[in-house]
Design a protein around this motif. Structure first.
Motif, PDB file in Angstrom:
ATOM      1  N   ASP A  75      43.895  39.015  44.374  1.00 12.06           N
ATOM      2  CA  ASP A  75      43.148  40.060  43.693  1.00 12.06           C
ATOM      3  C   ASP A  75      43.729  40.166  42.284  1.00 12.06           C
ATOM      4  O   ASP A  75      44.944  40.327  42.132  1.00 12.06           O
ATOM      5  CB  ASP A  75      43.287  41.395  44.433  1.00 12.06           C
ATOM      6  CG  ASP A  75      42.356  42.467  43.882  1.00 12.06           C
ATOM      7  OD1 ASP A  75      42.438  42.753  42.670  1.00 12.06           O
ATOM      8  OD2 ASP A  75      41.569  43.030  44.652  1.00 12.06           O
ATOM      9  N   ILE A  78      46.389  42.838  41.382  1.00 10.17           N
ATOM     10  CA  ILE A  78      47.723  42.854  41.987  1.00 10.17           C
ATOM     11  C   ILE A  78      48.706  42.131  41.076  1.00 10.17           C
ATOM     12  O   ILE A  78      48.451  41.019  40.613  1.00 10.17           O
ATOM     13  CB  ILE A  78      47.694  42.188  43.374  1.00 10.17           C
ATOM     14  CG1 ILE A  78      46.798  42.987  44.327  1.00 10.17           C
ATOM     15  CG2 ILE A  78      49.097  42.068  43.946  1.00 10.17           C
ATOM     16  CD1 ILE A  78      46.599  42.334  45.674  1.00 10.17           C
ATOM     17  N   TRP A 197      50.696  50.971  45.951  1.00 10.05           N
ATOM     18  CA  TRP A 197      49.924  49.890  46.566  1.00 10.05           C
ATOM     19  C   TRP A 197      48.610  50.448  47.106  1.00 10.05           C
ATOM     20  O   TRP A 197      48.591  51.443  47.837  1.00 10.05           O
ATOM     21  CB  TRP A 197      50.724  49.246  47.693  1.00 10.05           C
ATOM     22  CG  TRP A 197      50.021  48.111  48.370  1.00 10.05           C
ATOM     23  CD1 TRP A 197      49.288  48.165  49.517  1.00 10.05           C
ATOM     24  CD2 TRP A 197      49.975  46.754  47.919  1.00 10.05           C
ATOM     25  NE1 TRP A 197      48.793  46.924  49.818  1.00 10.05           N
ATOM     26  CE2 TRP A 197      49.202  46.029  48.852  1.00 10.05           C
ATOM     27  CE3 TRP A 197      50.511  46.077  46.827  1.00 10.05           C
ATOM     28  CZ2 TRP A 197      48.948  44.673  48.722  1.00 10.05           C
ATOM     29  CZ3 TRP A 197      50.266  44.721  46.697  1.00 10.05           C
ATOM     30  CH2 TRP A 197      49.498  44.038  47.633  1.00 10.05           C
ATOM     31  N   TRP A 202      43.428  46.485  49.298  1.00 10.65           N
ATOM     32  CA  TRP A 202      44.196  45.251  49.412  1.00 10.65           C
ATOM     33  C   TRP A 202      44.746  44.977  50.807  1.00 10.65           C
ATOM     34  O   TRP A 202      45.337  43.932  51.039  1.00 10.65           O
ATOM     35  CB  TRP A 202      45.362  45.273  48.418  1.00 10.65           C
ATOM     36  CG  TRP A 202      44.954  45.490  46.997  1.00 10.65           C
ATOM     37  CD1 TRP A 202      43.747  45.177  46.434  1.00 10.65           C
ATOM     38  CD2 TRP A 202      45.738  46.076  45.955  1.00 10.65           C
ATOM     39  NE1 TRP A 202      43.732  45.524  45.100  1.00 10.65           N
ATOM     40  CE2 TRP A 202      44.947  46.083  44.773  1.00 10.65           C
ATOM     41  CE3 TRP A 202      47.031  46.596  45.892  1.00 10.65           C
ATOM     42  CZ2 TRP A 202      45.415  46.588  43.562  1.00 10.65           C
ATOM     43  CZ3 TRP A 202      47.496  47.096  44.687  1.00 10.65           C
ATOM     44  CH2 TRP A 202      46.699  47.092  43.531  1.00 10.65           C
TER      45      TRP A 202
END
Length: 212
Positions: A75, A78, A197, A202
């Motif tokens: 991704d 990230i 996060w 994700w």
């Protein structure tokens, strides 16, 4: 890619049962002394586990805690150069451990535990401070750190932990590490980017132990 759906069995909590979201399950176990819970990949295995006992799952929990960390999903948002941290407990309180891994490769950077008498929140906070202290010692103030724990991030912002756990002879080592972490954040400037996060987008953080 959408995160894989999980089901959560709560054996001991405010309302034992099977839940299809971590938010609902967490509401049953957060702050509940002696909470016992675990995630499962499908409703069939969750139902079978709930019909048994938490102790029946203990061996499996330990095995899952030893699994190799995974690299992060692809991704563009990230930061692959970052360290991801996480903590876990077999029960709450219970055997606690924490670790940090490189996001891009899944390589484990550090691992501490299991230590008796800890909690998830403490483990996640210790992991975060451990990563900060390690990078500071190396003179690296640019590598980002990911945590999926709102509680750990909140404690870090306040520059002090806020656990409700009472110190005992059983958890003396846990509190020794906690006091050391609190001293570190109180006396050091935090220069590395500390990032949340995005589990919803994700999936599980690469340092995840597979306990929740």
């Amino acid at each position: 890619m959408a995160p894989r759906r999980k089901f959560y069995v709560v054996w001991q909590g405010l309302s034992p049962g099977i839940y299809d979201s971590w938010e609902e399950a967490r509401a049953q176990v957060e702050g509940f002394a002696g909470a016992r819970y675990k995630s499962f990949p499908d409703i069939e295995s969750a139902t079978a586990a709930f019909r048994g006992s938490y102790e029946d799952q203990a061996t499996l929990l330990i095995a899952m805690a030893r699994r190799s960390p995974a690299a992060a999903p692809s991704d563009p948002r990230i930061r692959s150069e970052a360290i991801a941290v996480d903590g876990a407990c077999s029960s709450n309180p219970g055997p606690m451990e924490y670790r940090g891994v490189m996001v891009g490769s899944g390589q484990q950077v550090f691992h501490v535990g299991p230590l008796d008498g800890g909690t998830n929140n403490i483990g996640e906070y210790l992991a975060l401070v451990h990563a900060l202290a390690l990078l500071d010692k190396q003179g690296d103030h640019t590598t980002p750190i990911y945590s999926d724990s709102r509680t750990a991030l909140s404690w870090l912002r306040r520059r002090h932990s806020n656990t409700k756990l009472e110190p005992t002879a059983r958890n003396a080592k846990v509190f020794e590490l906690l006091e050391r972490a609190d001293r570190w954040v109180a006396t050091h400037q935090i220069l590395n980017p500390v990032l949340k996060w995005d589990t919803d987008s994700w999936g599980e953080i690469p340092a995840d132990f597979g306990r929740k």
